[in-house]
Structure formats: structure tokens, C-alpha cells
Design an enzyme around this catalytic site. Sequence first.
Site, PDB file in Angstrom:
ATOM      1  N   CYS A 108      -5.193  -6.453  -2.194  1.00 14.26           N
ATOM      2  CA  CYS A 108      -5.086  -7.894  -2.465  1.00 14.26           C
ATOM      3  C   CYS A 108      -4.076  -8.166  -3.579  1.00 14.26           C
ATOM      4  O   CYS A 108      -3.281  -9.109  -3.486  1.00 14.26           O
ATOM      5  CB  CYS A 108      -6.432  -8.472  -2.901  1.00 14.26           C
ATOM      6  SG  CYS A 108      -7.819  -8.078  -1.835  1.00 14.26           S
ATOM      7  N   ASP A 109      -4.111  -7.374  -4.635  1.00 12.68           N
ATOM      8  CA  ASP A 109      -3.391  -7.705  -5.854  1.00 12.68           C
ATOM      9  C   ASP A 109      -2.303  -6.721  -6.266  1.00 12.68           C
ATOM     10  O   ASP A 109      -1.587  -6.958  -7.247  1.00 12.68           O
ATOM     11  CB  ASP A 109      -4.390  -7.837  -7.018  1.00 12.68           C
ATOM     12  CG  ASP A 109      -5.451  -8.895  -6.748  1.00 12.68           C
ATOM     13  OD1 ASP A 109      -5.106  -9.923  -6.146  1.00 12.68           O
ATOM     14  OD2 ASP A 109      -6.610  -8.682  -7.138  1.00 12.68           O
TER      15      ASP A 109
ATOM     16  N   CYS B 148      -9.446  -5.009  -5.945  1.00 11.76           N
ATOM     17  CA  CYS B 148      -8.840  -4.875  -4.618  1.00 11.76           C
ATOM     18  C   CYS B 148      -7.345  -4.615  -4.732  1.00 11.76           C
ATOM     19  O   CYS B 148      -6.565  -5.542  -4.996  1.00 11.76           O
ATOM     20  CB  CYS B 148      -9.106  -6.131  -3.797  1.00 11.76           C
ATOM     21  SG  CYS B 148      -8.363  -6.088  -2.148  1.00 11.76           S
TER      22      CYS B 148
END
Length: 246
Positions: A69-70, A66
Site C-alpha cells: 500500500c505505502d 502494508c
Amino acid sequence: KQAHRFGAESIYKEITEVDFSKRPFKLKSYDDVYTADAVIVATGASAKLLGLESEKKYMGYGVSACATCDGFFFKNQKVLVIGGGDTAMEEATYLTNHASEVTIVHRREGFRSSSIMLNRAQKNPKIKFLLNKTIKEVLGVEQNGIKRMTGVLLEDTRDHSTEELKADGLFIGIGHQPNTAIFKGQLDMDEVGYLKVKSGSTYTNIEGVFAAGDVSDSKYRQAVTAAGTGCMAALDAERWLEAQEP
């Protein structure tokens, strides 16, 4: 805990089979059968992975599925994205907001992505392409109980030669698979397996069955949007139950 305060009960079992042909609906686990007047399906979607042990080992330590997300954790670093579809192009383009260099690794020269997404990636000066390559292993180090990814072992799909490539991160961009296998033949879904809901609602094709979160969302796939549709499904289910005859 908040839900429990208002009387909700949690049962930690895996549902292996459902029967939505009549009400009350039946949901079977390995050793129990549950009945329900209404059901909200929120089984989500799983990122497709490469299936490598080393990928699993470094998941969260350089390997991610992701970018949104990261991606922030890879500011000014070199990262790889594997895949050749829209997911890979979208992830790579997003990662250029943080990483200093993004390399898309793809197993062949042709791409499954739309021409718009591909052109956008090709025009981005931070994105490079490494074609006819697959990732054979994720490489890394472990010191004082702390592990981190350091690169990958690439295999050429034409002559099967291998080479090591240094990288700080690896993003798996080969798509998602909704967790809907047990609903096949009962709930309407698209060709990938995402549940279809009536526009502007969480209603599935079966009255009394609702869908929320990534299980019916192939576009956004974010925690905040999933939570929003969870609220919608709860309201839809409550109103639907109230409208049924006693």
C-alpha cells in the site's frame, strides 16, 4: 451509495454474538437482535501492531502495516521492517523495489519464516538485519501541524541497552489477525483464525453463511481481491437463497 440506490439498507451497529445453529440466523448487537436467511461475513483481518502510543501517533506518517500500500512513498529512503516471519521477509523484499535500504529488526536470532523467504531476503543486497532488538518507541517531529517519523528507539533484548536509529519509515511485519472471534465454535477456521471456504466458492461449513475478503484470505489481502470475493459471495448467496424452498 451505489448499493443504497438498489435498495440496500445500512445499519451501523457492532455485532457481538451470532447464532448459526438454526435458520433464521440470529445476530445480536448490544441492544438489538437481527435475523437473516443468509449471512455474508466480511469482517476482515487486522494487522498485528506493537501496541505503542508513538506507533499509533505516527501511523500514516512514516509507520505502516502494508508495504504494497505505502512502499511507493518511500522511494530512495531508508526504512525498517519489524518481524521474523514470512510477512516480514515478504514486506522487506517488496520494499527493496522502492527504498534505498531496508533493515529487518527482529527480537532474536532465530526466524519463524520459511527458509525460502529468509534466503531470498538474506541474498538481497538492499536488506540488512538487526537482531536481538525490539522497538521501544517511534521517534518523530511535528512542525506547523505536520508530523513525520524520524527514527526509532531500539532496546537490546539481551542487556536492555537502548539506542536511537534514524529511519524514514517503519513497516510492521508481524502478521495479521482475522476478525473472527465471535464465530469460534460455529464456523470452520484454520489455526490462525481465517475462515475456511469451499474451494472455488465463498461457502463456509454452514449452509447459508458465506465469507468474503480478508477474513478468509491469508495470502493476498488486497482491496481488489477482497472486492472480487465480495462479488462472489453476493452471487453465491443469491443463488443459494433462490434454491431454498419457499
